[in-house]
Design an enzyme around this catalytic site. Sequence first.
Site, PDB file in Angstrom:
ATOM      1  N   HIS A  81     -15.287  27.939  -6.680  1.00 47.27           N
ATOM      2  CA  HIS A  81     -13.985  28.335  -6.608  1.00 47.27           C
ATOM      3  C   HIS A  81     -12.786  27.389  -6.226  1.00 47.27           C
ATOM      4  O   HIS A  81     -11.784  27.644  -6.750  1.00 47.27           O
ATOM      5  CB  HIS A  81     -13.926  29.551  -5.717  1.00 47.27           C
ATOM      6  CG  HIS A  81     -14.210  29.368  -4.163  1.00 47.27           C
ATOM      7  ND1 HIS A  81     -15.153  28.901  -3.674  1.00 47.27           N
ATOM      8  CD2 HIS A  81     -13.111  29.097  -3.438  1.00 47.27           C
ATOM      9  CE1 HIS A  81     -14.959  28.652  -2.478  1.00 47.27           C
ATOM     10  NE2 HIS A  81     -13.698  28.727  -2.088  1.00 47.27           N
ATOM     11  N   ILE A 131     -11.125   3.923 -17.582  1.00 48.14           N
ATOM     12  CA  ILE A 131     -11.183   5.182 -17.132  1.00 48.14           C
ATOM     13  C   ILE A 131     -11.243   5.152 -15.495  1.00 48.14           C
ATOM     14  O   ILE A 131     -12.060   4.251 -15.169  1.00 48.14           O
ATOM     15  CB  ILE A 131     -12.379   6.046 -17.545  1.00 48.14           C
ATOM     16  CG1 ILE A 131     -12.176   6.181 -19.165  1.00 48.14           C
ATOM     17  CG2 ILE A 131     -12.521   7.183 -16.879  1.00 48.14           C
ATOM     18  CD1 ILE A 131     -12.196   7.532 -19.574  1.00 48.14           C
ATOM     19  N   GLY A 138     -21.408  24.979 -18.245  1.00 46.05           N
ATOM     20  CA  GLY A 138     -21.354  23.561 -18.669  1.00 46.05           C
ATOM     21  C   GLY A 138     -19.999  22.790 -18.349  1.00 46.05           C
ATOM     22  O   GLY A 138     -19.792  21.918 -19.076  1.00 46.05           O
ATOM     23  N   ASP A 177     -23.084  27.001 -14.326  1.00 48.19           N
ATOM     24  CA  ASP A 177     -24.148  27.056 -15.677  1.00 48.19           C
ATOM     25  C   ASP A 177     -23.711  26.919 -16.902  1.00 48.19           C
ATOM     26  O   ASP A 177     -24.581  26.995 -17.934  1.00 48.19           O
ATOM     27  CB  ASP A 177     -25.454  27.513 -15.353  1.00 48.19           C
ATOM     28  CG  ASP A 177     -26.346  27.103 -14.058  1.00 48.19           C
ATOM     29  OD1 ASP A 177     -25.972  25.871 -13.693  1.00 48.19           O
ATOM     30  OD2 ASP A 177     -27.013  27.940 -13.485  1.00 48.19           O
ATOM     31  N   ASN A 191     -18.526  26.837 -25.156  1.00 46.39           N
ATOM     32  CA  ASN A 191     -19.648  25.704 -25.073  1.00 46.39           C
ATOM     33  C   ASN A 191     -21.010  25.962 -25.326  1.00 46.39           C
ATOM     34  O   ASN A 191     -21.383  27.091 -25.718  1.00 46.39           O
ATOM     35  CB  ASN A 191     -19.687  25.031 -23.513  1.00 46.39           C
ATOM     36  CG  ASN A 191     -20.478  23.893 -23.174  1.00 46.39           C
ATOM     37  OD1 ASN A 191     -20.615  23.177 -24.243  1.00 46.39           O
ATOM     38  ND2 ASN A 191     -21.125  23.746 -22.221  1.00 46.39           N
ATOM     39  N   LYS A 192     -21.690  25.050 -25.641  1.00 46.62           N
ATOM     40  CA  LYS A 192     -23.103  25.360 -25.964  1.00 46.62           C
ATOM     41  C   LYS A 192     -23.415  25.469 -27.208  1.00 46.62           C
ATOM     42  O   LYS A 192     -24.432  26.452 -27.628  1.00 46.62           O
ATOM     43  CB  LYS A 192     -24.058  26.132 -24.968  1.00 46.62           C
ATOM     44  CG  LYS A 192     -23.961  25.714 -23.524  1.00 46.62           C
ATOM     45  CD  LYS A 192     -24.844  26.271 -22.684  1.00 46.62           C
ATOM     46  CE  LYS A 192     -24.560  25.768 -21.161  1.00 46.62           C
ATOM     47  NZ  LYS A 192     -25.599  26.496 -20.178  1.00 46.62           N
TER      48      LYS A 192
END
Length: 583
Positions: free
Chosen positions: A80, A38, A17, A15, A130-131
């Site tokens: 993992h 892509i 990101g 979570d 992030n965020k």
Amino acid sequence: MKIRQPIIAVVGHIDHGKTTILDKIRGTTVARKEAGAITQHVGASEIPLDIIKKVCGLLLARLQTEFTIPGLLMIDTPGHEAFTNLRKRGGSISDLAILVVDINEGFKAQTREAISILKQFKVPFIVAANKIDLLPGWKSQKTVCFAESFKSQPPHVQQELDNQLYKIVISLSDYGIESERYDRVEDYTKRVAIVPVSGITGEGIGELLMLLTGLAQKFLEKKLKIEVSGPAKGSVLEVKEIKGLGKTIDVIIYDGILKKGDTIVVGGTEGPIVTKVRAILKPSPLKELREKGQFQSVDEVSAAAGIKISAPELDNAVAGMSLKVANTKEEIEKAKEELQKEIKEILFEKGEEGVIIKADSVGAVEALEGMFKQINLPIRKAGIGILTKSDVVEAKLMKEKNKLYGVIFAFNIEIPKDVKQLADDYGIKIFSADIIYTLFEKYKDWKEQQIEEERRIAHEKLIWPGKVKILKGYVFRQSNPAVVGVEIFGRIKTKVRLIRNDGKEVGEIKEIQHEGKSVSEAKSGDKVAISIPKAVVGRTIHEGDELLVFMPRSHLEIIESKFLNDLSEEELIIIEEFKQSQK
């Protein structure tokens, strides 16, 4: 020879990101109407250099570098497996990694796990903080450039971002890693760069791609040179059952070329598997990796690439094992020999003392082994698959020799009810988790509890180094029993025998009184009264005498082998004095 894309693993806590950032990178290119350029691979996104240039714009141009790498191959397999299965013998196939950290939450369990594994496999990385769009007061801007957006923020928001970044810097320093915000780094070989980003708004994505591309070009160009026509080498990410295809393997090819019809050798639970490639499959461009029925069949693929392989006899294939192309008898035998050696190095059973580890993949086992090595925890058995009763029985044998080794580590695997019941019956501790770091935290806490309990029991049962000095003027009774005031060095308790420096016994401590109350023990610095039934003041003991606590040899051996680090300098000296008295 050609230059391949660098393989970049994206790791971090759940979570925080990881997927959002990759989705934004893919989405950015779609918005620029470059969707066809892509290629979306199994567990990977291939981003060509011309797309990176268009996304980064002037950011990349400022590097004034001639780019020869064809792009970036980003691995976005969740959990993992994103890293531990990206392995080859003796290391990782990842060239670089992005460690994604929520700037508002900081380090979490999987963050620490990721850093430990990155350090173990010596993979260079950058941090995506992030965020940033969730920072209090942050005003998102329509740009992929963090620097532009940062300038538009109020001073208190800029300060808040730097405060949160500094927390990440501190957390990394705990691992001996120097870091700084990317635009303040002077030497990228000495400091890890931190790029503030938002996977939602895209701010900072430009700098993230710029750094990855620039670092790969500058420091990895030689490593990225491969033989265009050589046989493929790869690493198995996952083994999956696909309707209509049967068992398939998701593979990252990091060297050479793979063709339909090639003979491949893959590591399996019962030894190397030799089979022929029936189909090479790529997902359709820009489709979600986990969507079904979106694959396109191709005749060949060259490194670096993420693909799905359909072939017979893959039922026992193991995630994390190597894949090699071998089209002649000699090549097949050589590949089998190399893979067998690789399997034996990671999956083994020894006759020596140690713990038992079971995991869901070879990569996870290898990561666990590396971490165990760091804390000097020996391994008796390392394997993959569900836990069995024989594992529990083996752990019981270990517990009888050393209770700290009578444990099982079960990483991301099934523990059958009957096996769990047997472990409970035998008192075998099973540490299970789906985060490697969590396993270590659980074991560390348990081990401390066990050692503390052992200390408590030892304190009660063992006779520890101690010495008393009879104080002048504090003879309360001369005999039957002799009662004298003493100063304590080390520790004493009732029912221990006292001896002189020449080894001659003077009697047993029957009672200890401290401040008028009877106590069972006394420690260094205490001044207490003791009674010694067999002693006679003026004959067998005298004022000013120093008497040693007699320690049975078995007690002394246990103390020196298990609790030496718990002893004070004073107690160590008393032990030497006691040894001298026994000569």
